[in-house]
Every structure is written in structure tokens, then in C-alpha cells.
Design an enzyme around this catalytic site. Structure first.
Site, PDB file in Angstrom:
ATOM      1  N   GLU A 214       0.855  -1.316  -0.117  1.00 40.86           N
ATOM      2  CA  GLU A 214       0.014  -0.104  -0.027  1.00 40.86           C
ATOM      3  C   GLU A 214       1.047   1.338   0.199  1.00 40.86           C
ATOM      4  OE1 GLU A 214      -2.742  -0.351   3.334  1.00 40.86           O
ATOM      5  OE2 GLU A 214      -3.618  -2.073   2.415  1.00 40.86           O
ATOM      6  N   HIS A 234      -7.586   1.634   1.112  1.00 39.12           N
ATOM      7  CA  HIS A 234      -7.676   1.354   2.553  1.00 39.12           C
ATOM      8  C   HIS A 234      -8.481   2.619   3.309  1.00 39.12           C
ATOM      9  CE1 HIS A 234      -5.214  -0.773   5.986  1.00 39.12           C
ATOM     10  NE2 HIS A 234      -6.564  -0.288   6.357  1.00 39.12           N
TER      11      HIS A 234
HETATM   12  P1  NAD Z   1     -10.892  -8.943  16.081  1.00 31.88           P
HETATM   13  O1  NAD Z   1      -9.783  -9.312  16.548  1.00 31.88           O
HETATM   14  O2  NAD Z   1     -12.262  -8.460  16.675  1.00 31.88           O
HETATM   15  O3  NAD Z   1     -11.597 -10.120  15.200  1.00 31.88           O
HETATM   16  C1  NAD Z   1     -10.992 -10.824  14.330  1.00 31.88           C
HETATM   17  C2  NAD Z   1     -11.599 -12.337  14.259  1.00 31.88           C
HETATM   18  O4  NAD Z   1     -10.917 -13.190  13.399  1.00 31.88           O
HETATM   19  C3  NAD Z   1     -11.306 -13.189  15.695  1.00 31.88           C
HETATM   20  O5  NAD Z   1     -12.600 -13.417  16.303  1.00 31.88           O
HETATM   21  C4  NAD Z   1     -10.478 -14.447  15.312  1.00 31.88           C
HETATM   22  O6  NAD Z   1     -10.669 -15.458  16.118  1.00 31.88           O
HETATM   23  C5  NAD Z   1     -10.846 -14.496  13.992  1.00 31.88           C
HETATM   24  N1  NAD Z   1      -9.938 -15.213  13.034  1.00 31.88           N
HETATM   25  C6  NAD Z   1      -8.534 -15.163  13.106  1.00 31.88           C
HETATM   26  N2  NAD Z   1      -8.026 -15.908  12.113  1.00 31.88           N
HETATM   27  C7  NAD Z   1      -8.928 -16.594  11.590  1.00 31.88           C
HETATM   28  C8  NAD Z   1      -8.978 -17.616  10.301  1.00 31.88           C
HETATM   29  N3  NAD Z   1      -7.905 -18.143   9.737  1.00 31.88           N
HETATM   30  N4  NAD Z   1     -10.055 -17.958  10.023  1.00 31.88           N
HETATM   31  C9  NAD Z   1     -11.430 -17.091  10.570  1.00 31.88           C
HETATM   32  N5  NAD Z   1     -11.506 -16.553  11.573  1.00 31.88           N
HETATM   33  C10 NAD Z   1     -10.369 -16.138  12.013  1.00 31.88           C
HETATM   34  O7  NAD Z   1     -10.660  -7.847  14.812  1.00 31.88           O
HETATM   35  P2  NAD Z   1     -11.715  -6.843  14.118  1.00 31.88           P
HETATM   36  O8  NAD Z   1     -11.871  -5.707  14.850  1.00 31.88           O
HETATM   37  O9  NAD Z   1     -12.895  -7.454  13.624  1.00 31.88           O
HETATM   38  O10 NAD Z   1     -10.636  -6.715  12.607  1.00 31.88           O
HETATM   39  C11 NAD Z   1     -10.612  -7.487  11.666  1.00 31.88           C
HETATM   40  C12 NAD Z   1      -9.519  -7.188  10.588  1.00 31.88           C
HETATM   41  O11 NAD Z   1     -10.062  -5.788   9.992  1.00 31.88           O
HETATM   42  C13 NAD Z   1      -8.184  -6.748  11.142  1.00 31.88           C
HETATM   43  O12 NAD Z   1      -7.320  -7.564  10.294  1.00 31.88           O
HETATM   44  C14 NAD Z   1      -7.882  -5.460  10.978  1.00 31.88           C
HETATM   45  O13 NAD Z   1      -6.872  -5.206  11.117  1.00 31.88           O
HETATM   46  C15 NAD Z   1      -8.818  -5.138   9.944  1.00 31.88           C
HETATM   47  N6  NAD Z   1      -9.256  -3.510   9.769  1.00 31.88           N
HETATM   48  C16 NAD Z   1      -9.308  -2.967   8.533  1.00 31.88           C
HETATM   49  C17 NAD Z   1      -9.705  -1.489   8.574  1.00 31.88           C
HETATM   50  C18 NAD Z   1      -9.701  -0.943   7.232  1.00 31.88           C
HETATM   51  O14 NAD Z   1      -9.494   0.005   7.201  1.00 31.88           O
HETATM   52  N7  NAD Z   1      -9.934  -1.716   6.176  1.00 31.88           N
HETATM   53  C19 NAD Z   1     -10.010  -1.077   9.565  1.00 31.88           C
HETATM   54  C20 NAD Z   1     -10.054  -1.560  10.794  1.00 31.88           C
HETATM   55  C21 NAD Z   1      -9.672  -2.888  11.134  1.00 31.88           C
END
Ligand code: NAD
Length: 260
Positions: A214, A234
Site C-alpha cells: 500500500e 484502505h
Molecule cells: P477482531 O480481533 O475483533 O476479530 C478478528 C476475528 O478473526 C477473531 O474472532 C479471530 O478469532 C478470527 N480469526 C483469526 N484468524 C482466523 C481465520 N484464519 N479464520 C477465521 N477467523 C479467524 O478484529 P476486528 O476488529 O474484527 O478486525 C478484523 C480485521 O479488520 C483486522 O485485520 C483489522 O486489521 C482489519 N481492519 C481493517 C480496517 C480498514 O480500514 N479496512 C479498519 C479496521 C480494521
């Protein structure tokens, strides 16, 4: 005494070592992959983030991608700007009544589920840790998510050790014409395998907010330029509401940590 960073500034050992008074590091956002937090904590520096502040915004972006891809809105809009009136090319699908597969149902996945249920979707989910929720979600295996879903959306962290969660092996198990959305982290979907799946028609539409590099490099151009890809730079957390919540949470956490 306190350091506040967003996603671009990497707080590595060398930076921590030149801040002798540091007591707290707060990252505005989800995930601590940009901070050497184990090293910081070994020096009694508290490391925190704002895990909930942007969940609703990211969930709305994922829902936006579902509607946009099911109705080819990005293509229909471009066709109007090109001064054409091409109704025939834009016969889409409803998302109501379709099966949405969530890979990961943590903070963001749950917000997506709530909204998708409201839109009349059947929601199934796989998560190795979360196994229950008050929402009308059916928990199934990863294999069943891949096999049953009309739309798949990922809400998981990137595991740098195991690499991409969605590779050719997983694409092969999906329905033909599936829609795939990645608003999680670049690298959770293998970008080369996604391009092949788009070329073969296995994936009918991909919504991508996050990339391995990115901003993307020349190598990623073919994927971005594929006609069935809609992409954003993003912007999952880029809403006024999320930014306000992040700001308030950061301020509160820094003050609390420094008062102690
Ligand atoms: P979170 O920790 O609350 O939830 C993540 C979930 O994924 C957990 O319950 C975990 O058990 C599960 N998990 C882990 N590995 C897995 C797999 N291989 N298969 C299935 N489930 C799996 O996190 P969140 O707040 O829900 O965030 C999720 C993602 O979104 C993160 O990677 C975060 O960095 C990303 N995010 C992106 C943006 C964006 O701007 N696009 C913004 C915020 C967060």
C-alpha cells in the site's frame, strides 16, 4: 512520556530506545502489528489501541461493496459518464435471500452480520475462537463457508507466519460466480490466486480495500485493472464518526495512563 501513532508510523525497537521517558504508546486503529509491543512491554511501556472505534465504519464499507458488486454500480456509473445508456449490461442480483459467509466474526464481523441480517441475508460464519453470538448466524466449518456462500467477506487479522487464508485451494471450493470482499488486511487473500479466480470466472466480483503493498505497485496493476474488481485505498475506517471515536479514545487512554 506518551506517543500516539496511526498506521503509517512503525514503532520499532530503535524508536523506543531513543525515547527514555516513554510510558505509553497508543495506536489509533485496530491491530498492533506496526508496534514492537512485546519489546515495549518488557520496558514497562503500556501499549494500547482503539479496537472498537472503527468497526461500524468497516462493516458499512463491506456492506457497500456487497450491494455495489451485486448490481455492478461502479461499472454502471462509469458507463453513464462515458455517455452510454446500456441497461442490458447491468442486470444484477439482489443480496436479500443470498448466503453471506463471514470468515472471522470478531468486532467487525459481528457488525457486518447485524447489517446483513437486516438486509435479509442468510449469514454463516467460521471463526476458530468465536463459536456463539446472539445474532442469527449459523456457525459452520471453513469448508462449509467456502462451499455454501454467494458472498464471502473476510474480517480476520493477517497471520504473517501462515500467510494468506484464501489461496487457490480455497477458491477451488467456492461456488462459481462468488463475490469476495477483503476489507481486513492485505495478504489475507493471495492476490495472484485472486486474479486467476477472476480470470476463470470463479470469482464474479471482488471488493478490495487492503493490499499486500500500500500503495499498490506495478505488479498489482493487473488485479486492480480487472473489470470485475472494485477497489478503495484502505478507507475502511475513514469516516468522520470513526475518526471522532478514535480521537476521543486515544485522548482518554493517554491521560489515564500518564495520570497513574
Ligand atoms: P477482531 O480481533 O475483533 O476479530 C478478528 C476475528 O478473526 C477473531 O474472532 C479471530 O478469532 C478470527 N480469526 C483469526 N484468524 C482466523 C481465520 N484464519 N479464520 C477465521 N477467523 C479467524 O478484529 P476486528 O476488529 O474484527 O478486525 C478484523 C480485521 O479488520 C483486522 O485485520 C483489522 O486489521 C482489519 N481492519 C481493517 C480496517 C480498514 O480500514 N479496512 C479498519 C479496521 C480494521
Amino acid at each position: 512520556d506518551g506517543m500516539v501513532v496511526r498506521s503509517r508510523t512503525k514503532v520499532r525497537k530503535n524508536l523506543i530506545d531513543v525515547c527514555p521517558n516513554l510510558k505509553v504508546i497508543v495506536r489509533g486503529g485496530v491491530g498492533l502489528d506496526t508496534i514492537d509491543y512485546e519489546y515495549a512491554e518488557s520496558k514497562n511501556i503500556k501499549v494500547m489501541n482503539t479496537p472498537l472505534a472503527s468497526s461500524a465504519s468497516v462493516a458499512e464499507l463491506a456492506i457497500g461493496y456487497m450491494l455495489m458488486l451485486a448490481r455492478s454500480l461502479y461499472k454502471a456509473s462509469a458507463s453513464m459518464k462515458a455517455e452510454t445508456w446500456d441497461k442490458k449490461s447491468f442486470e444484477g442480483d439482489e443480496i436479500g435471500g443470498k448466503t453471506l459467509g463471514l470468515i472471522g466474526i470478531g468486532n467487525i464481523g459481528k457488525e457486518v452480520a447485524k447489517r446483513a441480517i437486516g438486509l435479509g441475508m442468510n449469514v454463516i460464519a467460521y471463526d476458530p475462537i468465536v463459536k456463539t453470538t446472539d445474532l442469527k448466524v449459523k456457525f459452520v466449518s471453513m469448508e462449509e463457508v467456502l462451499k455454501q456462500s454467494d458472498i464471502i467477506t473476510l474480517h480476520i487479522p493477517l497471520d504473517k507466519k501462515t500467510g494468506a487464508t484464501i489461496t487457490k485451494k480455497e477458491f477451488d471450493q467456492m461456488k462459481n460466480g462468488v463475490i469476495l470482499i477483503n476489507c481486513a488486511r492485505g495478504g489475507v487473500v493471495d492476490e495472484k490466486d485472486l486474479l486467476e479466480a477472476l480470470k476463470s470466472g470463479k470469482v464474479a466480483g471482488a471488493g478490495i480495500d487492503v493490499f499486500v503493498n500500500e500503495p499498490p505497485t506495478e505488479e498489482q496493476r493487473e488485479l486492480l485493472n480487472h473489470p470485475n474488481v472494485s477497489a478503495t485505498p484502505h478507507i475502511g475506517a475513514s469516516t468522520n464518526e470513526a475518526q471522532d471515536r478514535v480521537g476521543e479514545e486515544i485522548a482518554t487512554k493517554v491521560v489515564q495512563a500518564l495520570k497513574k
